[in-house]
Motif scaffolding. Structure first.
Motif, PDB file in Angstrom:
ATOM      1  N   GLY A  39      -4.654   8.084   6.155  1.00  0.00           N
ATOM      2  CA  GLY A  39      -5.138   7.020   5.136  1.00  0.00           C
ATOM      3  C   GLY A  39      -3.966   5.831   5.421  1.00  0.00           C
ATOM      4  N   THR A  40      -2.617   6.051   5.535  1.00  0.00           N
ATOM      5  CA  THR A  40      -1.941   4.784   5.615  1.00  0.00           C
ATOM      6  C   THR A  40      -2.077   4.144   6.814  1.00  0.00           C
ATOM      7  OG1 THR A  40      -0.203   6.014   4.446  1.00  0.00           O
ATOM      8  CG2 THR A  40       0.491   4.303   5.812  1.00  0.00           C
ATOM      9  N   ALA A  41      -2.419   4.792   7.921  1.00  0.00           N
ATOM     10  CA  ALA A  41      -2.588   4.161   9.270  1.00  0.00           C
ATOM     11  C   ALA A  41      -3.748   3.213   9.166  1.00  0.00           C
ATOM     12  CB  ALA A  41      -2.756   5.231  10.513  1.00  0.00           C
ATOM     13  N   SER A  42      -4.907   3.851   8.735  1.00  0.00           N
ATOM     14  CA  SER A  42      -6.126   3.270   8.719  1.00  0.00           C
ATOM     15  C   SER A  42      -6.250   1.972   7.652  1.00  0.00           C
ATOM     16  CB  SER A  42      -7.346   4.243   7.976  1.00  0.00           C
ATOM     17  OG  SER A  42      -8.592   3.493   7.940  1.00  0.00           O
ATOM     18  N   ALA A  43      -5.558   2.301   6.493  1.00  0.00           N
ATOM     19  CA  ALA A  43      -5.087   1.060   5.751  1.00  0.00           C
ATOM     20  C   ALA A  43      -4.420  -0.247   6.310  1.00  0.00           C
ATOM     21  CB  ALA A  43      -4.359   1.466   4.262  1.00  0.00           C
ATOM     22  N   ARG A  44      -3.478   0.327   7.065  1.00  0.00           N
ATOM     23  CA  ARG A  44      -2.690  -0.718   7.917  1.00  0.00           C
ATOM     24  C   ARG A  44      -3.431  -1.412   8.954  1.00  0.00           C
ATOM     25  NH1 ARG A  44       2.510  -0.497   7.454  1.00  0.00           N
ATOM     26  NH2 ARG A  44       2.667   1.787   6.898  1.00  0.00           N
ATOM     27  N   LEU A  45      -4.225  -0.929   9.703  1.00  0.00           N
ATOM     28  CA  LEU A  45      -5.388  -1.449  10.530  1.00  0.00           C
ATOM     29  C   LEU A  45      -6.272  -2.465   9.638  1.00  0.00           C
ATOM     30  CD1 LEU A  45      -6.030   1.582  12.982  1.00  0.00           C
ATOM     31  CD2 LEU A  45      -5.123  -0.692  13.594  1.00  0.00           C
ATOM     32  N   ARG A  46      -6.491  -2.046   8.509  1.00  0.00           N
ATOM     33  CA  ARG A  46      -7.530  -2.836   7.775  1.00  0.00           C
ATOM     34  C   ARG A  46      -6.947  -4.020   7.405  1.00  0.00           C
ATOM     35  NH1 ARG A  46     -12.683  -4.428   8.270  1.00  0.00           N
ATOM     36  NH2 ARG A  46     -13.652  -4.455   5.968  1.00  0.00           N
ATOM     37  N   GLN A  47      -5.478  -3.977   7.275  1.00  0.00           N
ATOM     38  CA  GLN A  47      -4.995  -5.380   6.757  1.00  0.00           C
ATOM     39  C   GLN A  47      -5.197  -6.871   7.772  1.00  0.00           C
ATOM     40  OE1 GLN A  47      -3.662  -5.475   3.634  1.00  0.00           O
ATOM     41  NE2 GLN A  47      -4.571  -3.334   3.641  1.00  0.00           N
ATOM     42  N   ARG A  48      -5.554  -6.823   8.960  1.00  0.00           N
ATOM     43  CA  ARG A  48      -5.847  -7.506   9.622  1.00  0.00           C
ATOM     44  C   ARG A  48      -7.097  -8.322   8.753  1.00  0.00           C
ATOM     45  NH1 ARG A  48      -7.260  -5.064  15.228  1.00  0.00           N
ATOM     46  NH2 ARG A  48      -8.361  -3.541  13.697  1.00  0.00           N
ATOM     47  N   VAL A  49      -7.884  -7.676   8.094  1.00  0.00           N
ATOM     48  CA  VAL A  49      -8.908  -8.660   7.449  1.00  0.00           C
ATOM     49  C   VAL A  49      -8.770  -8.813   6.106  1.00  0.00           C
ATOM     50  CG1 VAL A  49     -11.531  -7.953   6.556  1.00  0.00           C
ATOM     51  CG2 VAL A  49     -10.809  -7.336   9.070  1.00  0.00           C
ATOM     52  N   LEU A  50      -8.189  -7.709   5.368  1.00  0.00           N
ATOM     53  CA  LEU A  50      -7.961  -7.792   3.887  1.00  0.00           C
ATOM     54  C   LEU A  50      -6.674  -8.500   3.367  1.00  0.00           C
ATOM     55  CD1 LEU A  50      -8.967  -4.038   2.722  1.00  0.00           C
ATOM     56  CD2 LEU A  50     -10.328  -6.416   2.497  1.00  0.00           C
ATOM     57  N   ARG A  51      -5.431  -8.496   4.094  1.00  0.00           N
ATOM     58  CA  ARG A  51      -4.405  -9.124   4.151  1.00  0.00           C
ATOM     59  C   ARG A  51      -3.857  -8.978   2.566  1.00  0.00           C
ATOM     60  NH1 ARG A  51      -3.579 -11.832   8.526  1.00  0.00           N
ATOM     61  NH2 ARG A  51      -5.752 -12.222   9.773  1.00  0.00           N
ATOM     62  N   HIS A  52      -3.480  -7.777   1.981  1.00  0.00           N
ATOM     63  CA  HIS A  52      -3.372  -7.468   0.681  1.00  0.00           C
ATOM     64  C   HIS A  52      -1.784  -8.087   0.642  1.00  0.00           C
ATOM     65  CE1 HIS A  52      -6.614  -4.433   0.087  1.00  0.00           C
ATOM     66  NE2 HIS A  52      -6.835  -5.297  -0.515  1.00  0.00           N
ATOM     67  N   ARG A  53      -1.405  -8.887  -0.086  1.00  0.00           N
ATOM     68  CA  ARG A  53      -0.203  -9.264  -0.130  1.00  0.00           C
ATOM     69  C   ARG A  53       0.826  -8.279  -0.690  1.00  0.00           C
ATOM     70  NH1 ARG A  53       1.497 -10.206  -5.193  1.00  0.00           N
ATOM     71  NH2 ARG A  53      -0.111 -10.708  -6.913  1.00  0.00           N
ATOM     72  N   GLU A  54       0.264  -7.384  -1.581  1.00  0.00           N
ATOM     73  CA  GLU A  54       1.160  -6.265  -2.245  1.00  0.00           C
ATOM     74  C   GLU A  54       1.163  -4.985  -1.288  1.00  0.00           C
ATOM     75  OE1 GLU A  54      -1.623  -7.479  -5.599  1.00  0.00           O
ATOM     76  OE2 GLU A  54      -1.842  -7.157  -3.322  1.00  0.00           O
ATOM     77  N   PHE A  55       0.552  -5.126   0.095  1.00  0.00           N
ATOM     78  CA  PHE A  55       0.434  -3.690   0.786  1.00  0.00           C
ATOM     79  C   PHE A  55       1.988  -3.244   1.218  1.00  0.00           C
ATOM     80  CE2 PHE A  55      -0.273  -1.489   4.728  1.00  0.00           C
ATOM     81  CZ  PHE A  55      -0.929  -0.645   4.430  1.00  0.00           C
ATOM     82  N   PRO A  56       2.854  -4.153   1.612  1.00  0.00           N
ATOM     83  CA  PRO A  56       4.169  -3.754   2.072  1.00  0.00           C
ATOM     84  C   PRO A  56       4.740  -3.054   0.678  1.00  0.00           C
ATOM     85  CG  PRO A  56       3.864  -6.033   2.630  1.00  0.00           C
ATOM     86  CD  PRO A  56       2.589  -5.572   1.921  1.00  0.00           C
ATOM     87  N   ALA A  57       4.528  -3.514  -0.440  1.00  0.00           N
ATOM     88  CA  ALA A  57       5.219  -2.890  -1.564  1.00  0.00           C
ATOM     89  C   ALA A  57       4.735  -1.540  -1.915  1.00  0.00           C
ATOM     90  CB  ALA A  57       5.161  -3.839  -2.905  1.00  0.00           C
ATOM     91  N   LEU A  58       3.225  -1.512  -1.698  1.00  0.00           N
ATOM     92  CA  LEU A  58       2.421  -0.181  -2.021  1.00  0.00           C
ATOM     93  C   LEU A  58       3.163   0.715  -1.134  1.00  0.00           C
ATOM     94  CD1 LEU A  58      -0.021   0.820  -3.529  1.00  0.00           C
ATOM     95  CD2 LEU A  58      -1.319   0.484  -1.518  1.00  0.00           C
ATOM     96  N   THR A  59       3.160   0.461   0.212  1.00  0.00           N
ATOM     97  CA  THR A  59       3.792   1.551   1.349  1.00  0.00           C
ATOM     98  C   THR A  59       5.130   1.867   0.991  1.00  0.00           C
ATOM     99  OG1 THR A  59       4.267  -0.106   2.994  1.00  0.00           O
ATOM    100  CG2 THR A  59       2.123   0.714   2.972  1.00  0.00           C
ATOM    101  N   ALA A  60       5.797   1.053   0.496  1.00  0.00           N
ATOM    102  CA  ALA A  60       7.432   1.102   0.266  1.00  0.00           C
ATOM    103  C   ALA A  60       7.526   2.266  -0.982  1.00  0.00           C
ATOM    104  CB  ALA A  60       8.199  -0.201  -0.063  1.00  0.00           C
ATOM    105  N   ILE A  61       6.644   1.941  -1.958  1.00  0.00           N
ATOM    106  CA  ILE A  61       6.884   2.594  -3.215  1.00  0.00           C
ATOM    107  C   ILE A  61       6.488   3.770  -2.768  1.00  0.00           C
ATOM    108  CG2 ILE A  61       5.614   3.164  -5.389  1.00  0.00           C
ATOM    109  CD1 ILE A  61       5.266   0.098  -5.771  1.00  0.00           C
ATOM    110  N   ALA A  62       5.282   4.302  -1.872  1.00  0.00           N
ATOM    111  CA  ALA A  62       4.781   5.547  -1.388  1.00  0.00           C
ATOM    112  C   ALA A  62       6.106   6.192  -0.746  1.00  0.00           C
ATOM    113  CB  ALA A  62       3.740   5.634  -0.459  1.00  0.00           C
ATOM    114  N   ASP A  63       6.740   5.476   0.051  1.00  0.00           N
ATOM    115  CA  ASP A  63       7.866   6.158   0.702  1.00  0.00           C
ATOM    116  C   ASP A  63       8.979   6.422  -0.155  1.00  0.00           C
ATOM    117  OD1 ASP A  63       6.505   6.141   3.114  1.00  0.00           O
ATOM    118  OD2 ASP A  63       7.707   3.961   3.741  1.00  0.00           O
ATOM    119  N   SER A  64       9.443   5.809  -1.185  1.00  0.00           N
ATOM    120  CA  SER A  64      10.489   5.872  -2.036  1.00  0.00           C
ATOM    121  C   SER A  64      10.433   7.190  -3.171  1.00  0.00           C
ATOM    122  CB  SER A  64      10.741   4.699  -2.789  1.00  0.00           C
ATOM    123  OG  SER A  64       9.528   4.307  -3.766  1.00  0.00           O
ATOM    124  N   VAL A  65       8.904   7.268  -3.263  1.00  0.00           N
ATOM    125  CA  VAL A  65       8.707   8.621  -4.284  1.00  0.00           C
ATOM    126  C   VAL A  65       8.459   9.987  -3.569  1.00  0.00           C
ATOM    127  CG1 VAL A  65       8.575   7.150  -6.150  1.00  0.00           C
ATOM    128  CG2 VAL A  65       6.510   7.885  -4.657  1.00  0.00           C
TER     129      VAL A  65
END
Length: 350
Positions: free
Chosen positions: A239-265
């Motif tokens: 899921g993470t890898a697919s979402a990261r590839l899709r950022q070339r289109v969607l460019r969510h500004r919150e995506f780095p924070a989302l993955t960082a939160i996932a790692d931290s918890v």
């Protein structure tokens, strides 16, 4: 073409007007979406959705035998895709029954927000097709519903096939691969990116580089293994890898924070709607201290200004689909305007 099943006739089957109902669930975005090889080794766009059965659309259709063909009224107004699906379904049923097509009245109800990437239009379309078929005493097979859905809206999610993990060619309406009977067990903390703004699915650019096919085929193999082994950690990686590839289109500004939160918890990973702004953080339900991790996740999302929505599971729980959850933002249910409104969508309890 797979034949439809005729329902047993009811005492009022010969009534002048007949009414049928249909329902379809939604999903919470995708686990995987990209380009894959079909059975003839041809590249095809496909996706694997994350089911969310607690929400959906319900349709009620009343067939008017004396009305002109294709004369279908829809309540609420603006549901052009659902209306198109009703017309197509009426023609399909008439052909199967050897009758002339007619019109009717369609009423849609449901609690899905538009444009967040949860399959709201597909849910409407599938519920509509099922309701029309029910009004004519037919049960259409999933393959037929998929064909009609693609004709009605240009692309379709695999909601007509239930909750099995399928690699589905969304613009062709066919299954590329059945990955197994169920996704690995996961608890999903849902949230909304991009301020909950709606996204017009069909307007998104299709960016597929030459090297993407190998990458997506690798993720396909990983997901196949995750399903076979009920491996939630591997599901999260896909899921993470697919979402990261899709950022070339969607460019969510919150995506780095989302993955960082996932790692931290200590989450397994993240997933997003590849054509919308809904997202989720995936947890293995067997991980120690899960309730504490979920609370930490909700607080971290709040600190980053990412609204949390609903926490749910990929498996059935005794009383409800929901798991101990974080903050739920109450808001409007699905608007009664066009399929994808241009105005801002209030954040719902999705």
């Amino acid at each position: 073409m797979t034949s439809a099943t005729r329902r047993p006739a009811s005492p009022d089957a010969t009534a002048r007007e007949t009414t049928g109902t249909g329902h379809a669930a939604c999903h919470h975005g995708e686990i995987l979406q990209g380009v894959f090889l079909d059975e003839r080794r041809r590249p095809r766009h496909g996706l694997v959705t994350l089911p969310m059965t607690a929400r959906g659309s319900t349709a009620r259709f009343t067939c008017r035998p004396d009305s002109p063909p294709d004369e279908v009224t829809v309540t609420p107004g603006g549901r052009a895709k659902a209306r198109a699906a009703a017309v197509l379904a009426l023609r399909e049923c008439a052909e199967r029954l050897g009758e002339e097509p007619c019109g009717g009245e369609l009423t849609l109800t449901g609690d899905l927000p538009v444009g967040l990437g949860m399959g709201s239009s597909t849910s409407d379309v599938i519920a509509t097709v099922r309701a029309v078929a029910d009004s004519r005493g037919l049960l259409l097979p999933p393959e037929t519903i998929a064909r009609l859905a693609v004709r009605a809206e240009g692309a379709s999610d695999p909601l007509m096939h239930g909750c099995r993990p399928l690699l589905f060619a969304q613009r062709e309406g066919r299954v590329l691969e059945t990955l197994g009977s169920a996704l690995p067990p996961a608890v999903v903390v849902g949230c909304a990116l991009g301020g909950g703004e709606p996204v017009d699915t069909l307007s998104l650019p299709v960016l597929v580089a030459h090297d993407d096919l190998a990458a997506y085929e690798h993720l396909r193999r990983m997901l196949r293994r995750a399903v076979t082994d009920a491996d939630t950690a591997l599901l999260g990686r896909v899921g993470t890898a697919s979402a990261r590839l899709r950022q070339r289109v969607l460019r969510h500004r919150e995506f780095p924070a989302l993955t960082a939160i996932a790692d931290s918890v200590g989450a397994a990973g993240v997933q997003i709607a590849h054509s919308g702004n809904v997202a989720g953080i995936l947890f293995d339900p067997r991980v120690p201290g899960l309730p504490r991790r979920l609370r930490r996740c909700a607080r971290a999302l709040d600190r980053e200004g990412i609204p949390s929505t609903r926490t749910f599971t990929t498996f059935a729980t005794p009383a409800t689909e929901e798991y101990p959850r974080g903050r739920t933002h109450l808001g409007s249910h699905r608007p009664t305007g066009p399929d994808t409104p241009r105005r801002r969508t209030r954040l719902p309890a999705v």
